[in-house]
Scaffold this active site. Structure first.
Site, PDB file in Angstrom:
ATOM      1  N   SER A  55       0.859  -1.327  -0.213  1.00  0.00           N
ATOM      2  CA  SER A  55       0.119   0.023  -0.010  1.00  0.00           C
ATOM      3  C   SER A  55       0.864   1.205   0.100  1.00  0.00           C
ATOM      4  O   SER A  55       1.905   1.329   0.388  1.00  0.00           O
ATOM      5  CB  SER A  55      -0.846  -0.036   1.109  1.00  0.00           C
ATOM      6  OG  SER A  55      -1.358   1.183   1.484  1.00  0.00           O
ATOM      7  N   TYR A  79      -2.039   0.265  10.250  1.00  0.00           N
ATOM      8  CA  TYR A  79      -2.300  -0.338   8.727  1.00  0.00           C
ATOM      9  C   TYR A  79      -0.919  -0.059   7.887  1.00  0.00           C
ATOM     10  O   TYR A  79      -0.558  -1.190   7.366  1.00  0.00           O
ATOM     11  CB  TYR A  79      -3.505   0.191   8.082  1.00  0.00           C
ATOM     12  CG  TYR A  79      -3.664  -0.100   6.624  1.00  0.00           C
ATOM     13  CD1 TYR A  79      -3.848  -1.454   6.323  1.00  0.00           C
ATOM     14  CD2 TYR A  79      -3.310   0.659   5.387  1.00  0.00           C
ATOM     15  CE1 TYR A  79      -3.951  -1.736   5.005  1.00  0.00           C
ATOM     16  CE2 TYR A  79      -3.379   0.249   3.942  1.00  0.00           C
ATOM     17  CZ  TYR A  79      -3.784  -1.060   3.958  1.00  0.00           C
ATOM     18  OH  TYR A  79      -3.683  -1.452   2.560  1.00  0.00           O
ATOM     19  N   LYS A  83       2.023  -3.207   6.501  1.00  0.00           N
ATOM     20  CA  LYS A  83       2.368  -3.364   4.978  1.00  0.00           C
ATOM     21  C   LYS A  83       3.780  -3.471   5.057  1.00  0.00           C
ATOM     22  O   LYS A  83       4.291  -4.040   4.251  1.00  0.00           O
ATOM     23  CB  LYS A  83       1.616  -2.557   4.169  1.00  0.00           C
ATOM     24  CG  LYS A  83       0.065  -2.816   4.241  1.00  0.00           C
ATOM     25  CD  LYS A  83      -0.227  -4.090   3.392  1.00  0.00           C
ATOM     26  CE  LYS A  83      -1.464  -4.453   3.149  1.00  0.00           C
ATOM     27  NZ  LYS A  83      -2.115  -5.541   2.607  1.00  0.00           N
TER      28      LYS A  83
END
Ligand code: UDP
Length: 268
Positions: A55, A79, A83
């Site tokens: 991402s 988040y 990643k």
């Protein structure tokens, strides 16, 4: 093993920035431990080619507006951190065994739906990403959209993102698979941005959606969302040259395909 598996595309993961701040353990467990288990299984099975759904949030807030693959990696959200951890695990795997072929596709903001109207996003829990939430308002399931901050250093003060049509994103995966299958690619571990190279503000997305749907999207400005940054836009040059891929669809098409999907599936 019953099937001969040559490549793995690892899409699975929790993906909501706001939620990741609230439930960090759930995000680390699902996104990191889940990936680790998959890689262990791949190693056992001798499958060493993988495309990982990473991402743009791995770039975080570096005060840049446009991010290239070699930009600093400073994820802000949990988040984004999950990643980056997985990208680093893959990098270490590759260092220890160069037979691995790894492409980390760094998605910018995928939106839209398949142009048939038959495949689209149907968040199981409350929608928190911008476009799914706009859909709720358009379908009268929510009264208004909350815009998270109008005091960013952008033209209209709202957050800007590089939105990419899901069909372009899917094509990016095909291009990556083709690359992994080329005879001369014996070893590889690289990140590749999948974005359009153009960013839009929250207000511009609302306008485009209103135009595509003919519906008014009432909104109210509220405070910034924790973990958010002002602008995130891709430099897609590497994907253009290395994968021979580029995004074809503009924001109007992303919005009209989204609206078609929600109209054809009005029970969502
Ligand atoms: N956003 C907003 N209201 C919402 C959801 C999102 O104003 O209800 C903004 C958010 O602050 C960001 C942009 O829309 O500037 C895209 O957010 P999204 O959650 O879709 O994707 P992200 O970039 O966070 O992964």
């Amino acid at each position: 093993m019953n099937n001969k598996i040559d490549y793995v595309i690892h899409f699975a993961g929790l993906k909501q920035v706001g939620q990741s701040e609230e439930y960090p353990l759930k995000y680390y467990e699902n996104n990191v431990t889940g990936s680790l288990n998959l890689f262990l299984e791949m190693k056992t099975a001798g499958v060493k080619s993988i495309i990982f759904s990473s991402s743009a949030s791995v770039y975080g807030d570096s005060n840049l507006r446009i991010y290239s693959e070699d930009s600093a990696l400073k994820p802000v959200s949990v988040y984004g951190k999950t990643k980056l951890i997985v990208e680093n695990i893959l990098k270490d795997m590759h260092s220890s065994d160069p037979n691995w072929k790894i492409i980390n596709l760094r998605y910018f903001n995928p939106i839209g739906a398949h142009s048939s109207g038959l495949i689209g996003d149907d968040p199981k829990n409350a929608a928190t990403n911008l476009v799914p939430f706009i859909c709720k308002v358009a379908m009268f399931n929510k009264e208004e959209l909350l815009i998270f901050g109008d005091d960013y250093n952008t033209i209209d003060g709202t957050g800007r993102r590089d939105y990419i049509h899901v069909e372009d994103l899917a094509d990016g995966h095909i291009a990556a698979l083709k690359k992994l299958s080329e005879n001369n690619i014996k070893t590889l571990c690289i990140p590749i941005n999948l974005g359009t190279g153009k960013s839009y503000s929250v207000l511009e997305v609302i306008n485009a959606f209103e135009k595509a749907s003919g519906r008014k999207i009432p909104y109210r400005i509220t405070k910034r969302r924790p973990g958010d940054v002002g602008e995130v836009c891709a430099n897609p040059n590497f994907a253009n040259t290395f994968l021979n891929w580029n995004a074809k669809h503009n924001l109007d098409k992303m919005c009209s395909d989204t609206f078609k999907w929600i109209q054809m599936n009005s029970n969502l």
